[in-house]
Write a protein that holds these residues in place. Structure first.
Motif, short mmCIF file in Angstrom:
data_model
loop_
_atom_site.label_atom_id
_atom_site.label_comp_id
_atom_site.label_asym_id
_atom_site.label_seq_id
_atom_site.Cartn_x
_atom_site.Cartn_y
_atom_site.Cartn_z
N GLU A 344 13.04 -21.83 1.98
CA GLU A 344 13.44 -20.57 2.62
C GLU A 344 12.64 -19.44 1.98
O GLU A 344 12.50 -19.38 0.76
N LEU A 345 12.13 -18.56 2.83
CA LEU A 345 11.35 -17.42 2.35
C LEU A 345 11.75 -16.19 3.13
O LEU A 345 12.21 -16.27 4.28
N GLN A 346 11.57 -15.03 2.51
CA GLN A 346 11.67 -13.79 3.26
C GLN A 346 10.45 -13.67 4.16
O GLN A 346 9.36 -14.17 3.83
N ASN A 347 10.63 -13.02 5.28
CA ASN A 347 9.54 -12.89 6.24
C ASN A 347 8.28 -12.31 5.62
O ASN A 347 7.17 -12.78 5.88
N SER A 348 8.43 -11.28 4.79
CA SER A 348 7.26 -10.63 4.21
C SER A 348 6.46 -11.60 3.35
O SER A 348 5.22 -11.64 3.41
N ASP A 349 7.15 -12.45 2.56
CA ASP A 349 6.47 -13.44 1.73
C ASP A 349 5.82 -14.52 2.60
O ASP A 349 4.69 -14.95 2.35
N PHE A 350 6.55 -14.97 3.61
CA PHE A 350 6.05 -16.03 4.48
C PHE A 350 4.77 -15.61 5.18
O PHE A 350 3.76 -16.33 5.16
N LEU A 351 4.77 -14.42 5.79
CA LEU A 351 3.59 -13.94 6.49
C LEU A 351 2.42 -13.73 5.54
O LEU A 351 1.27 -14.03 5.88
N GLN A 352 2.70 -13.19 4.36
CA GLN A 352 1.63 -12.94 3.40
C GLN A 352 0.98 -14.25 2.97
O GLN A 352 -0.25 -14.32 2.81
N ARG A 353 1.77 -15.29 2.82
CA ARG A 353 1.21 -16.57 2.39
C ARG A 353 0.39 -17.23 3.49
O ARG A 353 -0.65 -17.85 3.20
N LEU A 354 0.82 -17.10 4.73
CA LEU A 354 0.00 -17.60 5.83
C LEU A 354 -1.31 -16.82 5.93
O LEU A 354 -2.38 -17.39 6.15
N TYR A 355 -1.22 -15.52 5.73
CA TYR A 355 -2.41 -14.66 5.75
C TYR A 355 -3.37 -15.05 4.62
O TYR A 355 -4.58 -15.18 4.84
N ASP A 356 -2.84 -15.23 3.42
CA ASP A 356 -3.69 -15.59 2.28
C ASP A 356 -4.41 -16.91 2.52
O ASP A 356 -5.58 -17.07 2.18
N TRP A 357 -3.71 -17.87 3.10
CA TRP A 357 -4.33 -19.18 3.38
C TRP A 357 -5.49 -19.02 4.37
O TRP A 357 -6.59 -19.50 4.13
N ASP A 358 -5.22 -18.35 5.50
CA ASP A 358 -6.26 -18.20 6.52
C ASP A 358 -7.40 -17.32 6.05
O ASP A 358 -8.52 -17.42 6.55
N ASN A 359 -7.14 -16.45 5.08
CA ASN A 359 -8.18 -15.56 4.57
C ASN A 359 -9.09 -16.26 3.57
O ASN A 359 -10.24 -15.86 3.38
N THR A 360 -8.59 -17.32 2.94
CA THR A 360 -9.38 -18.01 1.91
C THR A 360 -9.86 -19.39 2.35
O THR A 360 -10.91 -19.84 1.93
N CYS A 361 -9.09 -20.07 3.20
CA CYS A 361 -9.48 -21.39 3.69
C CYS A 361 -10.04 -21.24 5.10
O CYS A 361 -9.37 -21.53 6.09
N CYS A 362 -11.26 -20.75 5.20
CA CYS A 362 -11.88 -20.50 6.50
C CYS A 362 -13.39 -20.70 6.40
O CYS A 362 -13.96 -20.62 5.31
N TRP A 363 -14.01 -20.93 7.56
CA TRP A 363 -15.46 -21.12 7.58
C TRP A 363 -15.95 -20.97 9.02
O TRP A 363 -15.17 -20.82 9.95
N TYR A 364 -17.27 -21.00 9.16
CA TYR A 364 -17.89 -20.86 10.47
C TYR A 364 -17.64 -22.11 11.32
O TYR A 364 -17.72 -23.24 10.83
N THR A 365 -17.31 -21.89 12.59
CA THR A 365 -17.18 -22.98 13.56
C THR A 365 -17.89 -22.57 14.83
O THR A 365 -18.41 -21.45 14.94
N TYR A 366 -17.90 -23.45 15.80
CA TYR A 366 -18.49 -23.14 17.10
C TYR A 366 -17.79 -21.95 17.75
O TYR A 366 -18.38 -21.19 18.51
N PHE A 367 -16.50 -21.78 17.44
CA PHE A 367 -15.70 -20.70 18.03
C PHE A 367 -15.58 -19.49 17.08
O PHE A 367 -14.64 -18.72 17.17
N GLY A 368 -16.55 -19.34 16.20
CA GLY A 368 -16.50 -18.24 15.25
C GLY A 368 -15.82 -18.66 13.96
O GLY A 368 -15.47 -19.82 13.76
N ILE A 369 -15.60 -17.71 13.09
CA ILE A 369 -14.95 -18.00 11.81
C ILE A 369 -13.47 -18.31 12.07
O ILE A 369 -12.78 -17.55 12.74
N GLN A 370 -13.01 -19.43 11.52
CA GLN A 370 -11.62 -19.85 11.70
C GLN A 370 -11.14 -20.60 10.47
O GLN A 370 -11.95 -21.12 9.68
N SER A 371 -9.82 -20.65 10.32
CA SER A 371 -9.22 -21.52 9.33
C SER A 371 -8.95 -22.85 10.01
O SER A 371 -8.31 -22.90 11.06
N PRO A 372 -9.44 -23.96 9.46
CA PRO A 372 -9.24 -25.25 10.13
C PRO A 372 -7.75 -25.61 10.19
O PRO A 372 -7.03 -25.41 9.20
N PRO A 373 -7.26 -26.12 11.31
CA PRO A 373 -5.86 -26.55 11.38
C PRO A 373 -5.58 -27.62 10.33
O PRO A 373 -6.47 -28.37 9.93
#
Length: 599
Positions: A344-373
């Protein structure tokens, strides 16, 4: 608070919403109906039809025993399988009729019940369904293929009552309320307990529902009926000492979880993942994409800016203190459902952690820069190459997929460090490109680069730039750049032959282990067979780049030159190769060609 408390909280809130966004009422469940029989107010058969698989699930009343039934005879009160409703199985049919009669002739009866009871007692169900070509009967008058046809679930429609209620029993809230009142009175004398979910006194639940997760239909989350095994032996003398939950709280919690699983559950490898807000606010799913851009983002700065806007947009829609619940369920056996992950997380923490992941675990793809699923990371790291729908892709065994997805969820949500074994597996596969088809190879390389960035940020707090850094003080990075140049120089001599693999790709696995040895071999082949085919300007351009990189490598101790490379060589390789295909570098080669011609 725990899972069951949050589930009850979700149920209480959703009951105030529109009917299409509500879990099933207590003493009811949702299931897939197969046949619908229509009768009139006198109990006369009118028509019957098969229920389309595209229709929503049907709400039916259940008793505590019938909802948890696995074997033996235990009938549902109204809508049930054909083997209970029809008269060919005396034991099951008697149980069904007896229960329906008790409700029909009680003080809490409902106008729809008597017509249904009258029709059922008439005993013409099988012949009516056969006439409508919905079933087939054998020579003795029984069901053909009884094992399958007998499990067809029948629901009811009663027309001609003129009581301002829906004709369909499964949409009539007054019928729901009628059974709830009837069932409460039937069990008003049952033992009372202090509920461990609500903290209030109420009738103790003797059994708990099954079927929370559709793919594990017979598995129960709470069960303590094993008096001869090891469920509670050695700790308690009976199941009540282990756990006491009221019937109402159990019904609410299980119905809420079943509704959540059917509405937004995501299944990977047989494991179901849920992510929700108990107050009904829409939240990002923990295994889904955090941001969906309207157009591809090709520059890192633009990607980060759009990601920040997405975070701000979510934060404006959800209260900061709103809670987010994440849970994963898996059936260890056919009868036992396990809660394999919970947070269980507060919304602010949950969103920040999803943002941090996508901001650091990302790279160039055919569809532009993305975080791999997350599923893509697992497939690329542990899957095998297969053909599906005419395309090659990576697929992972279900047992591996569910375990690894949950590990990555823990990294994403709990801010754990990225697992080294997943990163190393991706690096190994990206370093053996000949084993994979071209598009699969690209996906593996892109995914590996994203993971390497994330891994080094977690472990070393070092943020690797997504733009080429010619002066990067990393031996492996510089050797990766060299590999890209050796590959591109040879490819420039191939013309339109895209199926041919250059020596740099063929020797990449050797290059990782003995980089200087392999580089000398590849460069020697270039000098003998490929550089002579290039234009003077291109030849000069590549030799200049090779010289600059060797100058960077020469700054490291000589004993390190031929040591195995770290995973960061893939970042240098990708970025240098990407740069070689941009217009800037192409223009540089053309200018060199022009200067050579003038001389």
């Amino acid at each position: 608070m725990g899972l069951m408390q949050r589930a009850v909280e979700t149920y209480d809130f959703m009951q105030k919403q529109t009917p299409d966004r509500q879990p099933a009422p207590i003493s009811h469940m949702t299931t897939r109906a197969d046949l619908e029989i229509t009768i009139n107010e006198t109990g006369t058969f009118c028509s019957a039809n098969a229920v389309s698989k595209d229709e929503p699930k049907t709400v039916i009343p259940t008793t505590e025993s019938s909802r948890g039934r696995t074997s033996g005879v235990c009938a549902h009160p109204l809508c049930d399988q054909l083997q209970y409703v029809a008269a060919y199985n005396d034991k099951k049919h008697t149980a069904y009729v007896s229960q329906l009669e008790k409700w029909t002739y009680s003080e809490e009866s409902h106008p729809k019940l008597l017509p249904i009871l009258t029709y059922v007692k008439g005993g013409t169900i099988l012949s009516d369904l056969e006439r409508c070509r919905l079933i087939k009967r054998d020579s003795q008058g029984g069901l053909e293929n009884e094992e399958k046809s007998g499990k067809l679930l029948v629901r009811w429609r009663v027309i001609g009552l003129d009581d301002n209620t829906p004709d369909t029993c499964f949409e009539d809230s007054t019928l729901f309320d009628s059974f709830i009142r009837f069932y409460q009175k039937e069990h008003s004398e049952d033992p009372v307990c202090l509920c461990m979910i609500s903290g209030e006194h109420g009738r103790r639940a003797e059994q708990h529902p099954k079927g929370i997760i559709p793919i594990s239909g017979n598995a129960k989350l709470i069960s303590s009926n094993d008096t001869s095994g090891f469920t509670y032996r050695g700790r308690f003398t009976n199941e009540e000492q282990a756990l006491e939950i009221s019937y109402e709280a159990s019904q609410k919690a299980h119905n809420a979880l079943q509704w959540l699983a059917s509405e937004q559950g995501v299944i990977y490898g047989g494991r179901t993942f849920l992510c929700w807000n108990p107050q009904g606010h829409e939240v990002c799913h923990v295994v889904g994409a955090f941001a969906n851009f309207s157009k591809p983002q090709r520059e890192p700065t633009n990607y980060q800016a759009q990601l920040k806007k997405t975070l701000e947009g979510y934060q404006s829609q959800l209260p900061k203190t709103a809670g987010v619940v994440i849970a994963a369920f898996d059936a260890a056996t056919s009868g036992r459902l396990s809660l394999t992950y919970y947070n269980e997380l507060q919304n602010s923490d949950f969103l920040q952690r999803l943002y941090d992941w996508d901001n650091t675990c990302c790279w160039y793809t055919y569809f532009g820069i993305q975080s791999p699923p997350l599923w893509q990371i697992v497939n690329c790291a542990f899957g095998t190459q297969r053909e599906e729908k005419g395309k090659m892709c990576m697929k992972t065994d279900d047992r591996v997929m569910r375990q690894q997805i949950q590990r990555l969820i823990a990294c994403r949500v709990d801010k754990r460090r990225f697992p080294a074994d997943i990163m190393q597996s991706l690096v190994h596969r990206a370093s053996s490109p000949l084993g994979y088809e071209a598009n699969v190879r690209k996906t593996i390389l892109s995914t590996a680069c994203a993971v390497i960035r994330k891994y080094h940020l977690d472990r070393e707090k070092e943020d690797w730039d997504m733009t080429l850094q010619p002066n990067k003080e990393d031996r492996s990075y510089q050797f990766g750049r060299l590999l890209a140049i050796l590959e591109k120089a040879e490819r420039d001599t191939f013309g339109n032959d895209e199926t041919r693999e250059p020596n740099a790709i063929r020797q990449q696995s050797v290059f990782c282990q003995r980089p200087l040895y392999a580089a000398n071999n590849i460069e020697g082949q270039l000098e003998r067979a490929y550089f002579p085919r290039l234009s003077p300007g291109s030849r000069m351009f590549y030799k200049k780049l090779i010289g600059e990189i060797m100058e960077q490598i020469g700054r490291f101790p000589e004993e390190q030159w031929n040591q195995p490379l770290r995973e960061t060589y893939l970042l240098g390789y990708y970025l240098q190769r990407n740069a070689l295909y941009t217009s800037k570098h192409q223009n540089t080669m053309e200018e060199n060609d022009h200067d050579s011609t003038e001389e």
